[in-house]
Design an enzyme around this catalytic site. Structure first.
Site, PDB file in Angstrom:
ATOM      1  N   LYS A  69      43.654 -31.587  62.112  1.00 52.02           N
ATOM      2  CA  LYS A  69      43.701 -30.383  62.944  1.00 52.02           C
ATOM      3  C   LYS A  69      44.673 -29.315  62.455  1.00 52.02           C
ATOM      4  O   LYS A  69      44.518 -28.139  62.762  1.00 52.02           O
ATOM      5  CB  LYS A  69      44.053 -30.764  64.390  1.00 52.02           C
ATOM      6  CG  LYS A  69      43.092 -31.732  65.039  1.00 52.02           C
ATOM      7  CD  LYS A  69      41.821 -31.108  65.516  1.00 52.02           C
ATOM      8  CE  LYS A  69      42.031 -30.147  66.637  1.00 52.02           C
ATOM      9  NZ  LYS A  69      40.755 -29.772  67.271  1.00 52.02           N
ATOM     10  N   ASP A 116      44.624 -31.870  73.738  1.00 51.86           N
ATOM     11  CA  ASP A 116      44.393 -33.286  74.039  1.00 51.86           C
ATOM     12  C   ASP A 116      45.274 -34.135  73.142  1.00 51.86           C
ATOM     13  O   ASP A 116      45.219 -35.352  73.181  1.00 51.86           O
ATOM     14  CB  ASP A 116      42.934 -33.636  73.725  1.00 51.86           C
ATOM     15  CG  ASP A 116      42.044 -33.452  74.931  1.00 51.86           C
ATOM     16  OD1 ASP A 116      42.566 -33.443  76.035  1.00 51.86           O
ATOM     17  OD2 ASP A 116      40.824 -33.329  74.745  1.00 51.86           O
TER      18      ASP A 116
HETATM   19  C1  LIG Z   1      41.217 -35.858  65.503  1.00 54.87           C
HETATM   20  C2  LIG Z   1      40.215 -34.997  66.123  1.00 54.87           C
HETATM   21  N1  LIG Z   1      38.958 -35.038  65.686  1.00 54.87           N
HETATM   22  C3  LIG Z   1      37.988 -34.276  66.216  1.00 54.87           C
HETATM   23  C4  LIG Z   1      38.270 -33.422  67.254  1.00 54.87           C
HETATM   24  C5  LIG Z   1      37.166 -32.601  67.819  1.00 54.87           C
HETATM   25  O1  LIG Z   1      37.243 -31.283  67.389  1.00 54.87           O
HETATM   26  P1  LIG Z   1      36.649 -30.127  68.280  1.00 54.87           P
HETATM   27  O2  LIG Z   1      37.444 -30.087  69.548  1.00 54.87           O
HETATM   28  O3  LIG Z   1      36.778 -28.928  67.454  1.00 54.87           O
HETATM   29  O4  LIG Z   1      35.230 -30.478  68.557  1.00 54.87           O
HETATM   30  C6  LIG Z   1      39.567 -33.340  67.742  1.00 54.87           C
HETATM   31  C7  LIG Z   1      39.899 -32.406  68.806  1.00 54.87           C
HETATM   32  O5  LIG Z   1      41.016 -32.270  69.239  1.00 54.87           O
HETATM   33  C8  LIG Z   1      40.563 -34.160  67.179  1.00 54.87           C
HETATM   34  O6  LIG Z   1      41.822 -34.141  67.606  1.00 54.87           O
END
Ligand SMILES: Cc1ncc(COP(=O)(O)O)c(C=O)c1O
Length: 393
Positions: A69, A116
C-alpha cells in the site's frame, strides 16, 4: 465453506482511458530502501490449483513495510504536496532529505486518512519520512496489533465508533490548511488524490512486466486481485487490460463474503453499499462501498468476482507458508478465492461457479498471477494460524 461467484457481463477485453506511465516507478526508486519485490515461481501452488504455473508477486516487504500500500500512499502524498507548493518549488531532487527541506513552507501539516490498517500505516510512514505529522482514523474493531503498528510510525491514531466507512467520513472533515486528506477511498468531489493512489500501485505492475521480460516468459492468462474499495483492482485492470499489451489476461476479484461491495455493485450495475459488520479476518478487504474513482475501470476490467468466508484465506496462508511465502489474511485471500472457485465450494451455487470457471477459462496449462499483497501484519495471529511453518519477518 461458502462462495458466491458472479460473472461480470459488463467486462470488456480492452479498456480505453489512461494507462499509468512509469513516473510513479521513477519516484519510488528514489525512496530509501527501494528494491523490486520478488516474483516467485510457486510450483506447489500450481499443483494445489491444478494449473500450469503460479507466479506470486510477493509484497510482504515493500519499502520497509509489510504490504504494497505504501506505493499508492507515497505517490499520492507526493503529488498532493507538489500541488500545495508554489509552482516549481519542488524542483529537481534526488534524495528524500532534499524533498523534506522543500516542504518547509507547508509545515505544520498532518496527512490524514481512515484505514483498515495498511493504508494508514503506510501514510504514517511516508509522513515520517517527509517530516510531516499523521492523523489516522481507525474503526473500533481493528486488531490492537494493527493499531499499534500505525502508532509505532509516529501517527496520532483516532478510534472511531463504527465501521471503516464511518472512519472515512470522520477523516474527510480534517481537510484544510493544516490537514491533507490522502485517502484510498473516493467520493463525489474527492477524486484526484485517490486516482493518484491508483497510479502509485502501477510500480508493482511495471516491475512484473520487467521481470517477465528479463526471464523471457509470457505474461499470465489469469490475474487474481484482492478487492477492498477497489483501487488496487482498478490499477490491475488498467495495466493488464489496457491497449498497451496484445495478450489480455482474465481478471478475478476476491472479496470477503460479508464485505462484497464490488460484487454487489457489479450485480446492480451501479455503486451500492453493503451494511456492516464487516468483520472478516481479511481486514484490508473489510470495506462496505467501492471507491468512486476506481469504479469505472474495475467495473469493466474484472471478469469474475467471488466472495468467500474466512476459511479459504486461512488455508491459503498455510499453503503460501509451505511455498516459503509469508502471507497475511488479506495477502492470501486471492489464492483462497481461486482455490474455492476451482473446487466448486458451495452446493447451492454450482451453476454460478461453473459459469465463472468457464468465463475465466482456467485449465491445466493456465499461467496464473497472484499477489501476496500483505505479509504478517498481525504477527501473533499469523503464528496461531500458520504455526511454526514460517516465521514472520
Ligand atoms: C494488503 C491489502 N491488499 C489489498 C487491499 C485492497 O485494496 P483496495 O482497497 O484498493 O481494493 C488492501 C486495502 O487496504 C490491503 O491493505
Amino acid at each position: 465453506m461458502s462462495i458466491t461467484a458472479l460473472v461480470n457481463t459488463d467486462a470488456v477485453e480492452i479498456l480505453d482511458g489512461p494507462v499509468s506511465d512509469r513516473s510513479p516507478l521513477r519516484f519510488h526508486r528514489r525512496l530509501p530502501g527501494y528494491e523490486e519485490t520478488p516474483l516467485v515461481d510457486a510450483p506447489g501452488l500450481a499443483d494445489a490449483l491444478g494449473v500450469g504455473k503460479v507466479l506470486v508477486k510477493d509484497e510482504s516487504s515493500r519499502l520497509g513495510l509489510p504490504a504494497f500500500k505504501i506505493l499508492g500512499a507515497s505517490w499520492a502524498v507526493y503529488r498532493a504536496l507538489e500541488e500545495r507548493l508554489p509552482e516549481g518549488e519542488f524542483g529537481d531532487w534526488e534524495t528524500v532529505e532534499e524533498l523534506k527541506e522543500r516542504l518547509e513552507p507547508l509545515r505544520p501539516l498532518d496527512v490524514v486518512a481512515a484505514t483498515d490498517g495498511n493504508h494508514g500505516r503506510a501514510l504514517a510512514h511516508v509522513a515520517g519520512l517527509l517530516g510531516l505529522g499523521a492523523k489516522i482514523f481507525v474503526p473500533e474493531d481493528m486488531a490492537a496489533a494493527r493499531r499499534e503498528a500505525i502508532a509505532g510510525e509516529g501517527a496520532e491514531v483516532v478510534v472511531v465508533g463504527g465501521t471503516y466507512d464511518e472512519a472515512v467520513e470522520r477523516s474527510a472533515a480534517e481537510e484544510g490548511e493544516r490537514g491533507l486528506v490522502v485517502s484510498d477511498m473516493s467520493w463525489p468531489g474527492y477524486e484526484r488524490i485517490p486516482s493518484w493512489v491508483i497510479e502509485g500501485y502501477s510500480t508493482m505492475l511495471w516491475e512484473i512486466d520487467d521481470e517477465l521480460e528479463r526471464r523471457g516468459v509470457a505474461g499470465p492468462d489469469l490475474v487474481v486481485v484482492q478487492v477492498g474499495v477497489g483501487a488496487f483492482a482498478a490499477a490491475a485492470s488498467r495495466h493488464f487490460r489496457g491497449p498497451r499489451i496484445s495478450r489480455h489476461p482474465k481478471l478475478l476479484g476476491v472479496e470477503p463474503a460479508n464485505a462484497a461491495c464490488v460484487l454487489r455493485s457489479v450485480e446492480e450495475g451501479r455503486i451500492v453499499s453493503v451494511p456492516g459488520p464487516h468483520d472478516s479476518i481479511m481486514a484490508g478487504l473489510n470495506c462496505g462501498q467501492p471507491s468512486l474513482v476506481a469504479w469505472p475501470t474495475l467495473s469493466r476490467g474484472i471478469d469474475v468476482l467471488v466472495a468467500v468466508d474466512d476459511e479459504p484465506a486461512r488455508e491459503a496462508m498455510r499453503l503460501m507458508a509451505a511455498s516459503g511465502i509469508v502471507s497475511g489474511e488479506t495477502g492470501a485471500a486471492g489464492l483462497g478465492g481461486l482455490l474455492e472457485l476451482l473446487r466448486g465450494g458451495s452446493p447451492g451455487q454450482q451453476q454460478e461457479q461453473r459459469e465463472a470457471r468457464r468465463a475465466l477459462g482456467v485449465n491445466r496449462e493456465s499461467r496464473v498471477l497472484i499477489f501476496n499483497c500483505e505479509g504478517a501484519t498481525d504477527p501473533d495471529r499469523y503464528r496461531r494460524l500458520v504455526g511454526g511453518a514460517q516465521s514472520p519477518t
